[in-house]
Design a protein around this motif. Structure first.
Motif, PDB file in Angstrom:
ATOM      1  N   GLN A 152       0.828  -1.206   0.000  1.00  0.00           N
ATOM      2  CA  GLN A 152       0.000   0.000   0.000  1.00  0.00           C
ATOM      3  C   GLN A 152       0.863   1.257   0.000  1.00  0.00           C
ATOM      4  OE1 GLN A 152      -3.649  -0.164  -0.069  1.00  0.00           O
ATOM      5  NE2 GLN A 152      -2.720  -2.029  -0.878  1.00  0.00           N
TER       6      GLN A 152
ATOM      7  N   GLY B 231      -2.822  -4.591   1.700  1.00  0.00           N
ATOM      8  CA  GLY B 231      -4.101  -4.974   1.129  1.00  0.00           C
ATOM      9  C   GLY B 231      -4.029  -6.457   0.807  1.00  0.00           C
TER      10      GLY B 231
ATOM     11  N   THR C  56      -8.785  -3.377   0.971  1.00  0.00           N
ATOM     12  CA  THR C  56      -7.956  -2.407   1.691  1.00  0.00           C
ATOM     13  C   THR C  56      -8.854  -1.691   2.690  1.00  0.00           C
ATOM     14  OG1 THR C  56      -8.390  -0.663   0.070  1.00  0.00           O
ATOM     15  CG2 THR C  56      -6.434  -2.025  -0.304  1.00  0.00           C
TER      16      THR C  56
END
Length: 153
Positions: free
Chosen positions: A56, A63, A113
């Motif tokens: 990320q 994620g 996410t």
């Protein structure tokens, strides 16, 4: 002499992390989960969920991208939960998402996410569970959890 001292101090700060991070730590690996095997609501329905971590933009977060292979007819929706525990700090949390067929509802590219995915830097253990939303309470689906361990910078 003063200029050399300023350059040396700025270099030392950048190398030790005081300058902050502009993005994901390039050392954060993509970790593969072992497959999650689960029954799915419906007659003779089952799924294999393969997953991997996705770096990320912010440091200490991850994620999860899932690829779902499902069998059976007239299968119902269910939920997948990614749980994590930071072994170094003791923090733990997770995040659930609704699955329909082979897709994560509302998430492009099946990448999960969000707020539940920020364990911070350190060694992280993560696993995937499944459940069905049934009144008056959720019911765990029969499954074998997929697991992985990785380190975030």
């Amino acid at each position: 002499m003063f200029r050399t001292g300023v350059i040396a101090a700025a270099t030392a700060a950048a190398l030790s992390g005081f300058a902050g991070t502009a993005g994901a730590n390039p050392a954060d690996p993509v970790a593969q989960f072992s497959p999650t095997l689960t029954r799915v609501p419906g007659p003779n329905c089952a799924a294999i969920i393969n997953a991997e971590t996705v770096p990320q933009p912010q440091s200490g977060a991850f994620g999860v991208r899932v690829k779902i292979t499902q069998t059976g007819e007239f299968c119902g929706a269910y939920y997948l939960t990614v749980h994590w525990r930071n072994v170094d700090t003791g923090l733990s949390s997770g995040q659930s998402q609704r699955l329909e067929g082979t897709g994560v509802v509302g998430l492009p590219d099946n990448v999960i996410t969000g707020i539940g995915m920020g364990p911070g830097a350190g060694k992280v253990e993560a696993w995937i569970d499944t459940y069905s939303e049934v009144y008056p309470q959720n019911v765990d689906l029969e499954h074998m959890a997929g697991r992985t361990t990785f380190t975030l910078g």
